[in-house]
Design a protein around this motif. Structure first.
Motif, PDB file in Angstrom:
ATOM      1  N   TYR A   3     -28.793 -15.088  21.682  1.00  0.00           N
ATOM      2  CA  TYR A   3     -28.100 -14.031  22.400  1.00  0.00           C
ATOM      3  C   TYR A   3     -27.877 -12.869  21.451  1.00  0.00           C
ATOM      4  O   TYR A   3     -27.935 -13.010  20.249  1.00  0.00           O
ATOM      5  N   PRO A  13     -19.969 -16.076  22.155  1.00  0.00           N
ATOM      6  CA  PRO A  13     -19.597 -17.063  23.176  1.00  0.00           C
ATOM      7  C   PRO A  13     -18.899 -18.250  22.520  1.00  0.00           C
ATOM      8  O   PRO A  13     -19.317 -18.726  21.468  1.00  0.00           O
ATOM      9  N   ASP A  48     -10.077 -12.390  34.093  1.00  0.00           N
ATOM     10  CA  ASP A  48     -11.099 -12.504  35.136  1.00  0.00           C
ATOM     11  C   ASP A  48     -12.448 -12.906  34.555  1.00  0.00           C
ATOM     12  O   ASP A  48     -13.165 -13.728  35.121  1.00  0.00           O
ATOM     13  N   ARG A  49     -12.784 -12.331  33.395  1.00  0.00           N
ATOM     14  CA  ARG A  49     -14.073 -12.621  32.770  1.00  0.00           C
ATOM     15  C   ARG A  49     -14.146 -14.076  32.312  1.00  0.00           C
ATOM     16  O   ARG A  49     -15.142 -14.764  32.539  1.00  0.00           O
ATOM     17  N   VAL A  50     -13.092 -14.545  31.648  1.00  0.00           N
ATOM     18  CA  VAL A  50     -13.081 -15.939  31.177  1.00  0.00           C
ATOM     19  C   VAL A  50     -13.126 -16.884  32.368  1.00  0.00           C
ATOM     20  O   VAL A  50     -13.903 -17.837  32.402  1.00  0.00           O
ATOM     21  N   ARG A  51     -12.288 -16.601  33.363  1.00  0.00           N
ATOM     22  CA  ARG A  51     -12.214 -17.459  34.540  1.00  0.00           C
ATOM     23  C   ARG A  51     -13.549 -17.539  35.269  1.00  0.00           C
ATOM     24  O   ARG A  51     -13.976 -18.607  35.716  1.00  0.00           O
ATOM     25  N   SER A  52     -14.252 -16.407  35.376  1.00  0.00           N
ATOM     26  CA  SER A  52     -15.518 -16.396  36.110  1.00  0.00           C
ATOM     27  C   SER A  52     -16.606 -17.196  35.402  1.00  0.00           C
ATOM     28  O   SER A  52     -17.559 -17.633  36.043  1.00  0.00           O
ATOM     29  N   GLY A  53     -16.475 -17.393  34.102  1.00  0.00           N
ATOM     30  CA  GLY A  53     -17.480 -18.143  33.353  1.00  0.00           C
ATOM     31  C   GLY A  53     -17.225 -19.634  33.285  1.00  0.00           C
ATOM     32  O   GLY A  53     -18.011 -20.369  32.698  1.00  0.00           O
ATOM     33  N   LEU A  54     -16.136 -20.078  33.895  1.00  0.00           N
ATOM     34  CA  LEU A  54     -15.790 -21.500  33.829  1.00  0.00           C
ATOM     35  C   LEU A  54     -16.543 -22.305  34.872  1.00  0.00           C
ATOM     36  O   LEU A  54     -16.781 -21.822  35.982  1.00  0.00           O
ATOM     37  N   PRO A  55     -16.852 -23.557  34.528  1.00  0.00           N
ATOM     38  CA  PRO A  55     -17.380 -24.455  35.553  1.00  0.00           C
ATOM     39  C   PRO A  55     -16.299 -24.678  36.620  1.00  0.00           C
ATOM     40  O   PRO A  55     -15.107 -24.546  36.355  1.00  0.00           O
ATOM     41  N   ARG A  59     -12.171 -24.298  36.367  1.00  0.00           N
ATOM     42  CA  ARG A  59     -11.546 -23.181  37.083  1.00  0.00           C
ATOM     43  C   ARG A  59     -10.443 -23.707  37.996  1.00  0.00           C
ATOM     44  O   ARG A  59      -9.354 -23.151  38.051  1.00  0.00           O
TER      45      ARG A  59
END
Length: 112
Positions: A3, A13, A48-55, A59
């Motif tokens: 990345y 990450p 919001d960003r961290v939450r959206s990347g969670l399985p 979440r």
């Protein structure tokens, strides 16, 4: 594969344990409710960003953890105009001059 971070991002990450994740999200929730508007918005965006990347399982665990920060009514507690400049001065290691009145009403000034 690898990345490449775009300019402006400072963290690679990361993987967090469930407890680390809850601690980070609780802190972001507090900042989104209690900080000056610019920092509050940044905290909400990060949350919001961290939450959206969670399985999905994580979440759901985060969303139902019960670790909540009480909402404050901004109409009753307006943001002080000095909060953002003070935060920036601290971040950039700048001195600031405080003007205030003591308990006897005498004006005073301090450089910190």
């Amino acid at each position: 594969m690898g990345y490449e971070m775009r300019p402006g991002f400072v963290l690679p990450p990361l993987m967090f344990t469930p407890d680390e994740l809850k601690a980070l999200l609780l802190g972001a929730r507090w900042a989104s409710q209690q900080a000056d508007p610019a920092l509050a918005q940044a905290a909400q965006t990060a949350l919001d960003r961290v939450r959206s990347g969670l399985p999905l399982e994580l979440r759901i665990e985060v969303d139902t953890s019960g670790l909540l920060v009480p909402a404050i009514d901004r109409a009753d507690a307006p943001t002080e105009p000095w909060q953002t400049p003070l935060r920036h001065a601290i971040r950039h290691q700048r001195k600031i001059v405080l003007h205030y009145r003591d308990e006897k009403g005498q004006r005073s000034e301090r450089c910190i």
